[in-house]
Every structure is written in structure tokens, then in C-alpha cells.
Scaffold this active site. Structure first.
Site, mmCIF file in Angstrom:
data_model
loop_
_atom_site.group_PDB
_atom_site.id
_atom_site.type_symbol
_atom_site.label_atom_id
_atom_site.label_comp_id
_atom_site.label_asym_id
_atom_site.label_seq_id
_atom_site.Cartn_x
_atom_site.Cartn_y
_atom_site.Cartn_z
ATOM 1 N N GLY A 13 47.147 -16.146 -15.766
ATOM 2 C CA GLY A 13 48.099 -15.172 -15.228
ATOM 3 C C GLY A 13 49.533 -15.653 -15.089
ATOM 4 C CB SER A 14 51.624 -18.292 -16.644
ATOM 5 O OG SER A 14 51.589 -18.068 -18.026
ATOM 6 C CG ASN A 15 52.963 -13.978 -20.055
ATOM 7 O OD1 ASN A 15 54.150 -13.874 -20.347
ATOM 8 N ND2 ASN A 15 52.119 -14.737 -20.748
ATOM 9 C CG MET A 92 41.208 -13.473 -22.785
ATOM 10 S SD MET A 92 42.590 -13.765 -23.877
ATOM 11 C CE MET A 92 41.872 -15.054 -24.869
ATOM 12 N NE ARG A 93 36.218 -5.604 -22.534
ATOM 13 C CZ ARG A 93 34.966 -5.753 -22.937
ATOM 14 N NH1 ARG A 93 34.388 -6.923 -22.875
ATOM 15 N NH2 ARG A 93 34.295 -4.724 -23.419
ATOM 16 C CG ASN A 109 48.708 -7.980 -25.911
ATOM 17 O OD1 ASN A 109 48.504 -8.560 -24.836
ATOM 18 N ND2 ASN A 109 48.358 -8.511 -27.069
ATOM 19 C CG HIS A 111 49.752 -11.997 -30.626
ATOM 20 N ND1 HIS A 111 48.417 -12.280 -30.420
ATOM 21 C CD2 HIS A 111 50.064 -12.483 -31.852
ATOM 22 C CE1 HIS A 111 47.946 -12.911 -31.488
ATOM 23 N NE2 HIS A 111 48.923 -13.043 -32.368
HETATM 24 C C1 GRF Z 1 49.626 -15.916 -23.389
HETATM 25 O O1 GRF Z 1 49.910 -16.915 -24.345
HETATM 26 C C2 GRF Z 1 49.716 -14.542 -24.004
HETATM 27 O O2 GRF Z 1 50.660 -14.436 -25.028
HETATM 28 C C3 GRF Z 1 48.337 -14.353 -24.586
HETATM 29 O O3 GRF Z 1 47.468 -14.955 -23.674
HETATM 30 C C4 GRF Z 1 48.161 -15.980 -22.941
HETATM 31 C C5 GRF Z 1 47.994 -15.641 -21.492
HETATM 32 O O4 GRF Z 1 48.520 -16.633 -20.651
HETATM 33 N N1 GRF Z 1 48.044 -12.968 -24.850
HETATM 34 P P1 GRF Z 1 48.740 -16.320 -19.110
HETATM 35 O O5 GRF Z 1 47.366 -15.909 -18.542
HETATM 36 O O6 GRF Z 1 49.742 -15.215 -18.983
HETATM 37 O O7 GRF Z 1 49.197 -17.591 -18.507
#
Ligand code: GRF
Length: 191
Positions: A13-15, A92-93, A109, A111
Site C-alpha cells: 500500500g505505498s501508493n 492483484m486481480r 490502475n 502499472h
Molecule cells: C506498484 O508497483 C504498482 O505499480 C503495482 O503494484 C505495486 C504496488 O505497490 N500495480 P504498493 O502496494 O502501492 O506499495
């Protein structure tokens, strides 16, 4: 009226964290609020971060469920939240048409690669193993395919100084965190 966002995560969940900050004090402050953090994995570390920040969180385990069946359950629970956008952040789905059609054109999303060059998992490993000097982060709309939705924006990542996978990931994630909320801001402003 601020747009209502649900952030979908499956892990760290860093994003999500960067989006939380953008909604609190950053570029999304006057534009959007996170009304739900959703996960298909009850053990996702990001859920704890979201809870600690006082956000509503919900986990519905997807394990062992058919894609349509699970997505119908998701659509049912989301109906309580009056959402404007679903923001995938490490979810992740692959989504089925049950979910995609319910939020047509409103699922986004991020990527960690150019979706035209690499789809699916391990975008940073792919860039590292290919020895790329530059990779691209892609923000895109989500359809039923694997990273096939219309591209919204892409951002280059300079990897020329990276000698390890960890460095590639660190450089890439910094670009993700700096740009995802900006992309969402532009989508909201354009609609
Ligand atoms: C990120 O690299 C994002 O681009 C991809 O999955 C990763 C998720 O990382 N879809 P986080 O959970 O947001 O740290």
C-alpha cells in the site's frame, strides 16, 4: 463536491499512502476524498496503515472464489459508498465485466512498466533483467484484460544509475508516488 474514491489494494500500500497524503494535504485536497480502502486480502499490510489513518477499510477474501462471483460481492458492498472512482493500487486481480461495467470508465490502475511492452506481474524485474536504461510507469483505465485498458499517462523512469533490482524498484516507486495523484487530479478535472 469532492469526488469519492475507493482505493483497492492487495499488499503493502505505498501508493495508497501517497494518495492518502495527496487527499489530506496535497494535490487532491479540494478534489477528492478516500471513502474506502478495500482489499481482497485480509492480511494486506496497507489495511493497517489505512486504519491507523482513520479511513474506512473493508476486506473480502477472494481466495477460492470465481471471478464473477467475487466481483458481484464487491459490487454489492460498494453500493453503500456512492463512489465516483475506484483506484487500483497494487490490487492483484484481473477484474471481470461485473465490476468493470458497474464502474464504466471510472476504474484506474497504475502499472510499473509500459503496458504496451510488459503486462502482468514483475514490471521492475522485467526492466532490470532486460537492462533497460529507461522504463515507463503507466496510469491507465481498467478493462477486463490484463493491463490492456486505455492509457491515461506515462512517466519515464531513468534507470541509468541502477545496478540492482532494489534500486530499480526504488526509482520506479518514487515516480509512481509522485505522479499517481497528479494523474487522478487531471482525470477528475477533465470530467
Ligand atoms: C506498484 O508497483 C504498482 O505499480 C503495482 O503494484 C505495486 C504496488 O505497490 N500495480 P504498493 O502496494 O502501492 O506499495
Amino acid at each position: 463536491m469532492k469526488k469519492k474514491l475507493a482505493i483497492f489494494i492487495s499488499g503493502r500500500g505505498s501508493n495508497m499512502n501517497a494518495l492518502m497524503k495527496a487527499c489530506q494535504t496535497g494535490v487532491l485536497k479540494d478534489l477528492a476524498e478516500i471513502v474506502l480502502v478495500f482489499s481482497n486480502k485480509p492480511s494486506a499490510a496497507g489495511l493497517e496503515t489505512a486504519k491507523a489513518a482513520g479511513l474506512s477499510v473493508l476486506a473480502l477474501p477472494s481466495k477460492g472464489k470465481k471471478r464473477n462471483q467475487f466481483d458481484q460481492e464487491v459490487v454489492d458492498v460498494l453500493s453503500n459508498y456512492d463512489l465516483d472512482y475506484i483506484i487500483l493500487a497494487g490490487y492483484m486481480r484481473i477484474l471481470s465485466s461485473v465490476l468493470v461495467d458497474a464502474y464504466k470508465g471510472r476504474i484506474i490502475n497504475i502499472h510499473p512498466a509500459d503496458t504496451q511492452a510488459h503486462q502482468g506481474l514483475n514490471g521492475y524485474e522485467w526492466a532490470f533483467e532486460k537492462g533497460l536504461k529507461t522504463t515507463k510507469i503507466t496510469v491507465h483505465y481498467v478493462d477486463e484484460g490484463l493491463d490492456t485498458g486505455r492509457i491515461i499517462e506515462q512517466y519515464p523512469v531513468d534507470l541509468s544509475s541502477a545496478t540492482t533490482l532494489e534500486e530499480v524498484e526504488r526509482l520506479g516507486l518514487a515516480v509512481e508516488h509522485a505522479n499517481y495523484s497528479q494523474a487522478i487530479k487531471r482525470v477528475i478535472e477533465a470530467n
